[in-house]
Design a protein around this motif. Structure first.
Motif, PDB file in Angstrom:
ATOM      1  N   GLU A 266      43.197 -27.453  35.280  1.00 28.52           N
ATOM      2  CA  GLU A 266      42.602 -28.796  35.321  1.00 28.52           C
ATOM      3  C   GLU A 266      43.041 -29.563  36.556  1.00 28.52           C
ATOM      4  O   GLU A 266      42.241 -30.249  37.183  1.00 28.52           O
ATOM      5  N   LYS A 267      44.324 -29.461  36.912  1.00 31.05           N
ATOM      6  CA  LYS A 267      44.833 -30.149  38.110  1.00 31.05           C
ATOM      7  C   LYS A 267      44.165 -29.579  39.361  1.00 31.05           C
ATOM      8  O   LYS A 267      43.790 -30.328  40.269  1.00 31.05           O
TER       9      LYS A 267
ATOM     10  N   ASP B 270      37.835 -31.586  43.392  1.00 24.87           N
ATOM     11  CA  ASP B 270      36.831 -32.656  43.334  1.00 24.87           C
ATOM     12  C   ASP B 270      37.248 -33.856  44.176  1.00 24.87           C
ATOM     13  O   ASP B 270      36.425 -34.459  44.859  1.00 24.87           O
TER      14      ASP B 270
ATOM     15  N   LYS C 152      41.186 -28.251  39.587  1.00 28.49           N
ATOM     16  CA  LYS C 152      39.809 -28.751  39.613  1.00 28.49           C
ATOM     17  C   LYS C 152      39.780 -30.212  40.057  1.00 28.49           C
ATOM     18  O   LYS C 152      38.926 -30.615  40.838  1.00 28.49           O
ATOM     19  N   GLU C 153      40.727 -30.983  39.557  1.00 31.14           N
ATOM     20  CA  GLU C 153      40.827 -32.401  39.928  1.00 31.14           C
ATOM     21  C   GLU C 153      41.070 -32.546  41.436  1.00 31.14           C
ATOM     22  O   GLU C 153      40.445 -33.370  42.106  1.00 31.14           O
TER      23      GLU C 153
END
Length: 140
Positions: free
Chosen positions: A99-100, A106, A102-103
């Motif tokens: 998740e980090k 983005d 991907k963050e």
């Protein structure tokens, strides 16, 4: 090749270089990003993105040092760095989660399209240290 950094990267970087345990970081960082060509810098583990603008994870100098996360734009030969972490203590840890990652991916895509919020990496010619100058796009 131009190397740009996000504000969040600069904050993490400055936190690390203040600790004596990471005294090698500035030298390794500048050697990798300033003293190499785009083709050498734009290597690492491809995490996301198309071939012409991948989001990469790079270990410098090796598995026990630091991990950098950045976007390599093969069309413009620009590098956009947005995260770093040490592998060894006291501020180090093994990995960041999916998740980090991907963050981060983005966030740098947004930053890249909004150049004024980025900083250009340079080496101070007198002191030899990393300098982050606010990037100002050319006036039309």
């Amino acid at each position: 090749m131009n190397v740009y950094c996000s504000n969040s990267f600069i904050e993490e970087y400055q936190k690390l270089i203040k600790k004596k345990q990471y005294k090698d970081l500035e030298k390794l960082f500048l050697e990798f990003f300033i003293d190499n060509t785009f083709d050498i810098v734009a290597t690492g583990n491809r995490l996301y993105g198309p071939e012409h603008i991948p989001f990469l994870k790079k270990r410098i100098p090796d598995a026990g040092g630091y991990r950098l996360y950045f976007l390599a734009d093969f069309n413009s030969e620009n590098i956009y760095i947005n995260y770093i972490h040490a592998k060894r203590q006291p501020l180090g840890y093994d990995n960041i989660g999916i998740e980090k990652k991907k963050e981060l991916h983005d966030a740098i895509l947004i930053d890249r399209n909004n150049i004024p919020i980025l900083y250009k990496l340079e080496r101070c010619p007198v002191e030899g240290i990393a300098v982050f100058k606010p990037y100002e796009p050319p006036k039309k």
